[in-house]
Scaffold this motif. Sequence first.
Motif, mmCIF file in Angstrom:
data_model
loop_
_atom_site.group_PDB
_atom_site.id
_atom_site.type_symbol
_atom_site.label_atom_id
_atom_site.label_comp_id
_atom_site.label_asym_id
_atom_site.label_seq_id
_atom_site.Cartn_x
_atom_site.Cartn_y
_atom_site.Cartn_z
ATOM 1 N N ARG A 140 -10.375 43.200 -66.288
ATOM 2 C CA ARG A 140 -10.123 44.266 -65.323
ATOM 3 C C ARG A 140 -10.387 43.820 -63.898
ATOM 4 O O ARG A 140 -9.914 44.435 -62.946
ATOM 5 N N PHE A 165 -0.396 45.692 -52.155
ATOM 6 C CA PHE A 165 -0.688 46.832 -53.014
ATOM 7 C C PHE A 165 0.558 47.693 -53.244
ATOM 8 O O PHE A 165 0.783 48.187 -54.352
ATOM 9 N N ASN A 214 2.692 46.214 -55.845
ATOM 10 C CA ASN A 214 1.961 45.978 -57.094
ATOM 11 C C ASN A 214 1.762 44.496 -57.395
ATOM 12 O O ASN A 214 1.536 44.114 -58.540
ATOM 13 N N LYS A 215 1.876 43.676 -56.356
ATOM 14 C CA LYS A 215 1.572 42.250 -56.524
ATOM 15 C C LYS A 215 0.089 42.070 -56.821
ATOM 16 O O LYS A 215 -0.318 41.186 -57.584
ATOM 17 N N ASN A 248 -1.365 38.710 -61.432
ATOM 18 C CA ASN A 248 0.063 38.995 -61.254
ATOM 19 C C ASN A 248 0.805 37.910 -60.486
ATOM 20 O O ASN A 248 2.029 37.966 -60.362
ATOM 21 N N TRP A 307 -7.931 40.005 -60.163
ATOM 22 C CA TRP A 307 -6.984 40.481 -59.159
ATOM 23 C C TRP A 307 -5.879 39.473 -58.852
ATOM 24 O O TRP A 307 -4.921 39.785 -58.124
ATOM 25 N N LEU A 309 -7.164 48.520 -58.082
ATOM 26 C CA LEU A 309 -8.228 48.800 -59.045
ATOM 27 C C LEU A 309 -8.881 47.507 -59.523
ATOM 28 O O LEU A 309 -10.105 47.448 -59.676
ATOM 29 N N ALA A 310 -8.090 46.458 -59.738
ATOM 30 C CA ALA A 310 -8.654 45.162 -60.135
ATOM 31 C C ALA A 310 -9.551 44.609 -59.035
ATOM 32 O O ALA A 310 -10.622 44.050 -59.298
ATOM 33 N N CYS A 311 -9.119 44.770 -57.783
ATOM 34 C CA CYS A 311 -9.950 44.342 -56.647
ATOM 35 C C CYS A 311 -11.271 45.102 -56.638
ATOM 36 O O CYS A 311 -12.327 44.525 -56.378
ATOM 37 N N ASP A 334 -3.368 44.536 -57.801
ATOM 38 C CA ASP A 334 -3.826 45.843 -58.237
ATOM 39 C C ASP A 334 -5.121 46.194 -57.503
ATOM 40 O O ASP A 334 -6.123 45.481 -57.628
#
Length: 445
Positions: free
Chosen positions: A220, A107, A110-111, A226, A223, A115-117, A113
Amino acid sequence: SVQSFFSNMSKVDLNDESKTSTAAPSFEKPSLRFTSINSINQYITHHENVLKFAEQQIASIVAKSTLLNDAFRYEFDIFEFANYTNRPLLVLGVYLLKNSDRFASLFASNKVDLLACAHFLDLCDKLYQKNPYHNNIHATDVMQFNMVLLSSKFCAKYFTDYELLTAFMSAAAHDIGHIGKNNDFLVKTSHALAQRFNNVSCLENYHIEQFHQTITDNSRANWIKNFDDETQHYIIDLVEYAIIGTDMGVYHNTIKATLKETYNAEFMDKLNTSASSSLSVEQKQFIIRAMLHMSDISNPMRTFPVCRQWATRVNDEFFAQGDVMRTMSVEISPGCDRTKCDLLKNQNGFVTYCVLPLATSLSVLIDELQWCLQSTQNNRKKWQQEPQTKQSDEVSSNDASQNEKLVKRKSGNSGKIPQSPSVDSTPASPTTASSFNSNQSEESI
Protein backbone atom coordinates in the motif's frame (compact mmCIF):
# COMPACT_ATOMS: atom_id res chain seq x y z
CA SER A 1 21.00 0.53 -8.07
CA VAL A 2 19.36 0.14 -4.67
CA GLN A 3 17.05 -2.54 -6.03
CA SER A 4 19.90 -4.78 -7.15
CA PHE A 5 21.77 -4.06 -3.93
CA PHE A 6 18.91 -5.26 -1.78
CA SER A 7 17.94 -8.17 -3.99
CA ASN A 8 21.42 -9.62 -3.44
CA MET A 9 21.57 -8.87 0.28
CA SER A 10 20.32 -11.33 2.87
CA LYS A 11 17.87 -9.79 5.28
CA VAL A 12 19.17 -9.45 8.80
CA ASP A 13 16.93 -8.55 11.71
CA LEU A 14 18.45 -5.40 13.15
CA ASN A 15 15.63 -5.06 15.62
CA ASP A 16 17.81 -6.54 18.35
CA GLU A 17 20.84 -4.54 19.42
CA SER A 18 22.43 -7.67 20.88
CA LYS A 19 22.95 -9.18 17.43
CA THR A 20 26.52 -8.10 16.90
CA SER A 21 29.67 -9.77 15.73
CA THR A 22 31.84 -11.76 18.08
CA ALA A 23 34.63 -9.38 17.08
CA ALA A 24 32.98 -6.55 19.01
CA PRO A 25 34.94 -4.97 21.90
CA SER A 26 34.47 -6.49 25.31
CA PHE A 27 32.90 -3.43 26.92
CA GLU A 28 29.18 -3.55 27.59
CA LYS A 29 26.93 -1.90 25.01
CA PRO A 30 24.01 0.35 25.89
CA SER A 31 20.51 -0.99 25.34
CA LEU A 32 19.51 0.43 21.96
CA ARG A 33 16.76 -0.91 19.76
CA PHE A 34 15.87 -0.41 16.13
CA THR A 35 12.43 0.17 14.67
CA SER A 36 12.18 -2.04 11.58
CA ILE A 37 9.51 -2.06 8.92
CA ASN A 38 8.57 -5.56 10.06
CA SER A 39 8.03 -4.47 13.65
CA ILE A 40 6.03 -1.46 12.48
CA ASN A 41 3.76 -3.49 10.19
CA GLN A 42 2.34 -5.52 13.04
CA TYR A 43 1.20 -2.38 14.85
CA ILE A 44 -0.40 -0.67 11.86
CA THR A 45 -4.14 -0.18 12.00
CA HIS A 46 -4.83 -2.01 8.76
CA HIS A 47 -8.27 -0.55 8.25
CA GLU A 48 -7.27 3.05 8.84
CA ASN A 49 -7.55 5.35 5.85
CA VAL A 50 -4.41 7.39 6.49
CA LEU A 51 -5.24 9.86 3.74
CA LYS A 52 -8.64 10.58 5.27
CA PHE A 53 -7.01 10.89 8.69
CA ALA A 54 -4.49 13.41 7.35
CA GLU A 55 -7.20 15.42 5.63
CA GLN A 56 -9.23 15.55 8.84
CA GLN A 57 -6.16 16.71 10.77
CA ILE A 58 -5.48 19.38 8.15
CA ALA A 59 -9.06 20.65 8.36
CA SER A 60 -8.78 20.82 12.13
CA ILE A 61 -5.53 22.79 11.97
CA VAL A 62 -6.91 25.21 9.37
CA ALA A 63 -9.93 25.84 11.60
CA LYS A 64 -7.71 26.74 14.54
CA SER A 65 -4.73 28.49 12.97
CA THR A 66 -3.32 30.27 9.92
CA LEU A 67 -0.10 28.30 10.31
CA LEU A 68 -0.48 26.37 7.05
CA ASN A 69 -0.47 29.63 5.12
CA ASP A 70 3.31 29.42 5.54
CA ALA A 71 3.56 25.77 4.48
CA PHE A 72 5.45 26.72 1.31
CA ARG A 73 7.57 29.41 2.97
CA TYR A 74 10.89 29.32 4.79
CA GLU A 75 9.25 31.00 7.79
CA PHE A 76 7.18 27.91 8.57
CA ASP A 77 7.26 27.03 12.30
CA ILE A 78 7.56 23.25 12.57
CA PHE A 79 7.32 23.24 16.36
CA GLU A 80 4.01 25.07 16.34
CA PHE A 81 2.77 22.61 13.75
CA ALA A 82 3.84 19.66 15.90
CA ASN A 83 1.60 20.99 18.67
CA TYR A 84 -1.41 20.17 16.49
CA THR A 85 -0.55 16.59 15.52
CA ASN A 86 1.69 13.75 16.66
CA ARG A 87 1.96 12.50 13.07
CA PRO A 88 3.52 15.59 11.46
CA LEU A 89 5.28 13.87 8.57
CA LEU A 90 2.05 12.29 7.36
CA VAL A 91 -0.16 15.32 7.88
CA LEU A 92 2.11 18.03 6.48
CA GLY A 93 3.30 15.71 3.74
CA VAL A 94 -0.25 15.18 2.50
CA TYR A 95 -0.96 18.91 2.69
CA LEU A 96 2.12 19.75 0.61
CA LEU A 97 1.41 17.03 -1.95
CA LYS A 98 -2.20 18.11 -2.40
CA ASN A 99 -1.48 21.83 -2.58
CA SER A 100 1.61 21.91 -4.77
CA ASP A 101 1.08 22.39 -8.48
CA ARG A 102 4.32 20.44 -9.04
CA PHE A 103 2.55 17.14 -8.46
CA ALA A 104 -0.98 17.86 -9.69
CA SER A 105 -0.63 16.09 -13.04
CA LEU A 106 0.83 12.97 -11.42
CA PHE A 107 -2.21 12.54 -9.22
CA ALA A 108 -4.75 13.66 -11.83
CA SER A 109 -3.45 11.10 -14.32
CA ASN A 110 -3.27 8.38 -11.65
CA LYS A 111 0.41 7.95 -12.45
CA VAL A 112 0.93 8.20 -8.71
CA ASP A 113 -1.63 7.24 -6.10
CA LEU A 114 -1.98 9.90 -3.40
CA LEU A 115 -3.18 7.25 -0.96
CA ALA A 116 0.02 5.24 -1.56
CA CYS A 117 2.04 8.39 -0.86
CA ALA A 118 0.09 8.86 2.36
CA HIS A 119 0.77 5.28 3.44
CA PHE A 120 4.46 5.75 2.68
CA LEU A 121 4.62 8.96 4.71
CA ASP A 122 2.75 7.26 7.54
CA LEU A 123 5.22 4.37 7.64
CA CYS A 124 8.16 6.78 7.58
CA ASP A 125 6.55 8.76 10.41
CA LYS A 126 6.32 5.59 12.48
CA LEU A 127 9.88 4.53 11.69
CA TYR A 128 11.36 7.68 13.21
CA GLN A 129 12.28 7.15 16.84
CA LYS A 130 11.78 9.46 19.79
CA ASN A 131 15.21 11.07 19.70
CA PRO A 132 15.70 14.67 20.86
CA TYR A 133 16.76 15.74 17.34
CA HIS A 134 16.58 12.96 14.75
CA ASN A 135 12.87 12.32 14.99
CA ASN A 136 9.73 12.75 12.89
CA ILE A 137 9.68 16.50 13.57
CA HIS A 138 13.16 16.88 12.08
CA ALA A 139 12.12 14.79 9.09
CA THR A 140 9.04 16.97 8.58
CA ASP A 141 11.12 20.12 8.87
CA VAL A 142 13.61 18.88 6.26
CA MET A 143 10.78 17.77 3.97
CA GLN A 144 9.10 21.18 4.22
CA PHE A 145 12.30 23.14 3.54
CA ASN A 146 13.05 20.84 0.62
CA MET A 147 9.54 21.46 -0.72
CA VAL A 148 10.26 25.18 -0.78
CA LEU A 149 13.39 24.54 -2.85
CA LEU A 150 11.48 22.17 -5.15
CA SER A 151 8.90 24.93 -5.68
CA SER A 152 11.55 27.27 -7.08
CA LYS A 153 11.55 28.58 -10.65
CA PHE A 154 14.73 26.63 -11.37
CA CYS A 155 13.23 23.28 -10.37
CA ALA A 156 10.01 23.99 -12.27
CA LYS A 157 12.02 24.60 -15.44
CA TYR A 158 14.55 21.78 -15.33
CA PHE A 159 12.98 18.85 -13.45
CA THR A 160 10.07 16.56 -14.28
CA ASP A 161 7.18 16.17 -11.88
CA TYR A 162 8.17 12.65 -10.85
CA GLU A 163 11.78 13.72 -10.24
CA LEU A 164 10.51 16.42 -7.90
CA LEU A 165 8.25 13.91 -6.16
CA THR A 166 11.24 11.61 -5.72
CA ALA A 167 13.23 14.44 -4.15
CA PHE A 168 10.30 15.18 -1.85
CA MET A 169 9.99 11.56 -0.71
CA SER A 170 13.76 11.31 -0.24
CA ALA A 171 13.55 14.17 2.24
CA ALA A 172 10.73 12.46 4.13
CA ALA A 173 12.73 9.23 4.37
CA HIS A 174 16.26 10.59 4.74
CA ASP A 175 16.72 9.66 8.44
CA ILE A 176 14.21 6.82 8.97
CA GLY A 177 15.31 4.44 11.68
CA HIS A 178 17.91 6.86 13.11
CA ILE A 179 18.96 5.62 16.55
CA GLY A 180 20.06 8.96 17.98
CA LYS A 181 23.76 8.11 17.76
CA ASN A 182 26.07 9.23 14.96
CA ASN A 183 28.35 7.27 12.65
CA ASP A 184 31.39 7.93 14.82
CA PHE A 185 29.63 6.23 17.73
CA LEU A 186 28.64 3.26 15.58
CA VAL A 187 32.18 2.70 14.36
CA LYS A 188 33.89 3.18 17.72
CA THR A 189 31.53 0.74 19.43
CA SER A 190 31.54 -1.84 16.60
CA HIS A 191 27.80 -1.43 16.41
CA ALA A 192 25.71 -3.85 14.30
CA LEU A 193 25.17 -1.15 11.68
CA ALA A 194 28.89 -0.38 11.43
CA GLN A 195 29.61 -4.04 10.82
CA ARG A 196 26.76 -4.38 8.36
CA PHE A 197 27.88 -1.43 6.24
CA ASN A 198 31.67 -1.80 6.66
CA ASN A 199 32.04 1.37 8.75
CA VAL A 200 31.09 3.60 5.80
CA SER A 201 28.05 5.92 5.95
CA CYS A 202 26.42 3.41 8.28
CA LEU A 203 23.34 5.42 9.16
CA GLU A 204 22.74 6.67 5.64
CA ASN A 205 22.97 3.16 4.20
CA TYR A 206 20.52 2.02 6.85
CA HIS A 207 18.09 4.81 5.94
CA ILE A 208 18.30 3.71 2.29
CA GLU A 209 17.59 0.15 3.35
CA GLN A 210 14.58 1.26 5.33
CA PHE A 211 13.30 3.29 2.39
CA HIS A 212 13.56 0.28 0.11
CA GLN A 213 11.84 -2.03 2.58
CA THR A 214 9.09 0.51 3.17
CA ILE A 215 7.98 0.49 -0.47
CA THR A 216 8.53 -3.24 -1.01
CA ASP A 217 7.33 -4.82 2.24
CA ASN A 218 4.06 -2.91 2.37
CA SER A 219 2.34 -2.82 -1.03
CA ARG A 220 0.00 0.00 0.00
CA ALA A 221 3.00 2.29 0.47
CA ASN A 222 4.57 1.60 -2.94
CA TRP A 223 4.03 4.95 -4.63
CA ILE A 224 6.35 4.11 -7.56
CA LYS A 225 4.59 0.92 -8.69
CA ASN A 226 2.69 2.53 -11.60
CA PHE A 227 5.90 3.60 -13.34
CA ASP A 228 7.66 1.34 -15.84
CA ASP A 229 10.67 -0.66 -14.65
CA GLU A 230 13.24 1.73 -16.09
CA THR A 231 11.65 4.72 -14.36
CA GLN A 232 11.38 2.80 -11.09
CA HIS A 233 15.09 2.02 -11.23
CA TYR A 234 15.83 5.68 -11.94
CA ILE A 235 13.69 6.80 -8.99
CA ILE A 236 15.42 4.36 -6.64
CA ASP A 237 18.83 5.55 -7.86
CA LEU A 238 17.84 9.18 -7.22
CA VAL A 239 16.74 8.32 -3.69
CA GLU A 240 19.93 6.42 -2.94
CA TYR A 241 22.16 9.16 -4.32
CA ALA A 242 20.32 11.86 -2.38
CA ILE A 243 20.17 10.12 1.00
CA ILE A 244 23.75 8.86 1.00
CA GLY A 245 24.78 12.47 0.35
CA THR A 246 23.44 13.52 3.75
CA ASP A 247 26.54 12.03 5.40
CA MET A 248 28.20 15.29 6.46
CA GLY A 249 31.57 13.68 7.10
CA VAL A 250 31.88 12.21 3.64
CA TYR A 251 29.99 14.47 1.24
CA HIS A 252 29.65 18.00 2.63
CA ASN A 253 32.93 19.38 1.30
CA THR A 254 32.44 17.72 -2.06
CA ILE A 255 28.94 19.14 -2.48
CA LYS A 256 30.06 22.58 -1.37
CA ALA A 257 33.09 22.62 -3.69
CA THR A 258 31.20 21.23 -6.69
CA LEU A 259 28.48 23.84 -6.37
CA LYS A 260 31.04 26.62 -6.19
CA GLU A 261 33.29 25.38 -8.98
CA THR A 262 30.81 23.82 -11.41
CA TYR A 263 27.27 25.01 -10.75
CA ASN A 264 28.12 28.69 -10.72
CA ALA A 265 27.07 31.81 -12.59
CA GLU A 266 28.93 30.69 -15.70
CA PHE A 267 27.05 27.39 -15.61
CA MET A 268 23.73 29.22 -15.36
CA ASP A 269 24.63 31.54 -18.24
CA LYS A 270 25.42 28.56 -20.48
CA LEU A 271 22.28 26.74 -19.36
CA ASN A 272 20.08 29.75 -20.07
CA THR A 273 21.59 30.33 -23.52
CA SER A 274 21.80 26.69 -24.57
CA ALA A 275 19.54 25.57 -27.38
CA SER A 276 18.53 22.42 -25.50
CA SER A 277 18.40 24.14 -22.09
CA SER A 278 18.25 20.90 -20.13
CA LEU A 279 20.15 19.10 -17.41
CA SER A 280 21.82 15.72 -17.74
CA VAL A 281 20.83 12.85 -15.45
CA GLU A 282 24.07 13.27 -13.53
CA GLN A 283 23.43 16.99 -13.06
CA LYS A 284 19.91 16.32 -11.82
CA GLN A 285 21.16 13.70 -9.37
CA PHE A 286 23.72 16.09 -7.95
CA ILE A 287 21.33 19.03 -7.60
CA ILE A 288 18.72 16.86 -5.85
CA ARG A 289 21.47 15.68 -3.48
CA ALA A 290 22.61 19.25 -2.86
CA MET A 291 19.06 20.43 -2.15
CA LEU A 292 18.46 17.62 0.34
CA HIS A 293 21.77 18.30 2.07
CA MET A 294 20.92 22.00 2.25
CA SER A 295 17.52 21.15 3.71
CA ASP A 296 19.10 18.81 6.23
CA ILE A 297 21.29 21.57 7.67
CA SER A 298 18.79 24.40 7.24
CA ASN A 299 18.10 24.95 10.96
CA PRO A 300 20.18 28.16 11.19
CA MET A 301 18.21 29.63 8.26
CA ARG A 302 14.83 29.46 10.00
CA THR A 303 13.36 32.14 12.20
CA PHE A 304 15.44 32.54 15.35
CA PRO A 305 13.05 30.82 17.81
CA VAL A 306 12.98 27.74 15.58
CA CYS A 307 16.72 27.94 14.93
CA ARG A 308 17.48 28.16 18.64
CA GLN A 309 15.26 25.23 19.58
CA TRP A 310 16.92 23.01 17.00
CA ALA A 311 20.35 23.96 18.32
CA THR A 312 19.25 23.00 21.83
CA ARG A 313 17.78 19.71 20.65
CA VAL A 314 20.83 18.64 18.70
CA ASN A 315 23.05 19.40 21.68
CA ASP A 316 20.77 17.34 23.92
CA GLU A 317 21.13 14.37 21.57
CA PHE A 318 24.85 14.75 21.17
CA PHE A 319 25.51 15.21 24.88
CA ALA A 320 23.43 12.12 25.61
CA GLN A 321 25.68 10.23 23.19
CA GLY A 322 28.76 11.64 24.88
CA ASP A 323 27.47 10.53 28.28
CA VAL A 324 27.02 6.99 26.95
CA MET A 325 30.50 6.98 25.43
CA ARG A 326 31.99 8.24 28.68
CA THR A 327 30.25 5.42 30.55
CA MET A 328 31.61 2.94 28.01
CA SER A 329 35.13 4.41 28.32
CA VAL A 330 35.15 5.16 24.61
CA GLU A 331 36.73 8.29 23.18
CA ILE A 332 33.91 10.84 23.02
CA SER A 333 32.93 12.03 19.54
CA PRO A 334 33.61 15.67 18.60
CA GLY A 335 30.85 17.95 19.81
CA CYS A 336 29.42 15.37 22.20
CA ASP A 337 31.28 16.22 25.43
CA ARG A 338 29.01 18.43 27.51
CA THR A 339 31.99 19.53 29.64
CA LYS A 340 33.76 21.15 26.70
CA CYS A 341 31.21 22.44 24.19
CA ASP A 342 30.38 26.10 23.73
CA LEU A 343 26.99 26.42 22.03
CA LEU A 344 27.59 29.94 20.72
CA LYS A 345 31.01 29.14 19.21
CA ASN A 346 29.78 25.90 17.72
CA GLN A 347 26.76 27.56 16.14
CA ASN A 348 28.86 30.36 14.72
CA GLY A 349 31.40 27.93 13.28
CA PHE A 350 28.72 25.74 11.75
CA VAL A 351 26.99 28.70 10.11
CA THR A 352 30.20 30.36 8.91
CA TYR A 353 31.94 27.35 7.42
CA CYS A 354 29.10 25.04 6.43
CA VAL A 355 25.66 26.60 6.07
CA LEU A 356 26.46 29.99 4.51
CA PRO A 357 28.96 28.75 1.89
CA LEU A 358 26.60 25.99 0.79
CA ALA A 359 23.53 28.25 0.69
CA THR A 360 25.42 31.03 -1.11
CA SER A 361 26.52 28.65 -3.87
CA LEU A 362 23.11 26.98 -4.17
CA SER A 363 21.42 30.40 -4.38
CA VAL A 364 23.03 30.83 -7.81
CA LEU A 365 20.62 28.15 -8.99
CA ILE A 366 17.78 28.85 -6.58
CA ASP A 367 17.60 32.58 -6.02
CA GLU A 368 14.67 32.13 -3.62
CA LEU A 369 17.35 31.24 -1.04
CA GLN A 370 18.21 34.92 -0.69
CA TRP A 371 15.69 35.25 2.14
CA CYS A 372 17.43 32.42 3.97
CA LEU A 373 20.83 34.03 3.59
CA GLN A 374 19.53 37.22 5.19
CA SER A 375 17.74 35.25 7.92
CA THR A 376 20.96 33.39 8.72
CA GLN A 377 22.87 36.65 9.09
CA ASN A 378 20.13 38.01 11.36
CA ASN A 379 20.29 34.85 13.48
CA ARG A 380 24.05 35.23 13.89
CA LYS A 381 23.53 38.65 15.39
CA LYS A 382 20.85 37.29 17.73
CA TRP A 383 23.14 34.48 18.86
CA GLN A 384 25.68 37.12 19.86
CA GLN A 385 23.04 38.65 22.14
CA GLU A 386 22.31 35.33 23.83
CA PRO A 387 23.66 34.90 27.38
CA GLN A 388 26.61 32.54 27.57
CA THR A 389 25.15 29.09 28.18
CA LYS A 390 26.89 27.06 30.84
CA GLN A 391 26.84 23.40 29.98
CA SER A 392 25.64 20.80 32.44
CA ASP A 393 28.07 19.93 35.21
CA GLU A 394 26.57 16.47 35.45
CA VAL A 395 30.05 15.12 34.77
CA SER A 396 32.88 16.91 36.55
CA SER A 397 35.96 17.98 34.66
CA ASN A 398 37.95 15.65 36.90
CA ASP A 399 35.81 12.70 35.81
CA ALA A 400 36.20 13.77 32.20
CA SER A 401 39.96 13.95 32.59
CA GLN A 402 40.06 10.48 34.09
CA ASN A 403 37.96 9.18 31.22
CA GLU A 404 40.34 10.67 28.65
CA LYS A 405 43.28 9.01 30.34
CA LEU A 406 41.46 5.70 30.25
CA VAL A 407 40.74 6.10 26.54
CA LYS A 408 44.39 6.89 25.84
CA ARG A 409 45.46 3.75 27.68
CA LYS A 410 42.95 1.71 25.64
CA SER A 411 44.22 3.24 22.40
CA GLY A 412 47.69 2.04 23.19
CA ASN A 413 46.60 -1.60 23.46
CA SER A 414 46.38 -4.10 20.63
CA GLY A 415 42.56 -3.87 20.83
CA LYS A 416 42.69 -0.38 19.36
CA ILE A 417 39.36 1.40 18.99
CA PRO A 418 38.66 1.77 15.25
CA GLN A 419 38.39 5.25 13.80
CA SER A 420 35.58 6.39 11.53
CA PRO A 421 36.51 6.43 7.84
CA SER A 422 36.43 9.79 6.15
CA VAL A 423 36.69 11.10 2.62
CA ASP A 424 37.26 14.67 3.78
CA SER A 425 37.95 16.27 7.11
CA THR A 426 34.41 17.29 8.00
CA PRO A 427 33.35 15.62 11.26
CA ALA A 428 31.00 12.70 10.71
CA SER A 429 28.34 14.32 12.86
CA PRO A 430 24.91 14.82 11.31
CA THR A 431 23.41 18.28 10.74
CA THR A 432 24.64 20.02 13.81
CA ALA A 433 26.65 22.96 14.98
CA SER A 434 28.08 20.87 17.77
CA SER A 435 31.01 19.54 15.78
CA PHE A 436 32.37 22.89 14.68
CA ASN A 437 34.55 25.43 16.40
CA SER A 438 34.49 29.05 15.36
CA ASN A 439 38.29 29.05 15.17
CA GLN A 440 38.32 26.41 12.42
CA SER A 441 39.14 27.53 8.91
CA GLU A 442 36.92 26.55 6.02
CA GLU A 443 39.67 24.32 4.68
CA SER A 444 39.77 22.35 7.91
CA ILE A 445 36.09 21.49 7.74
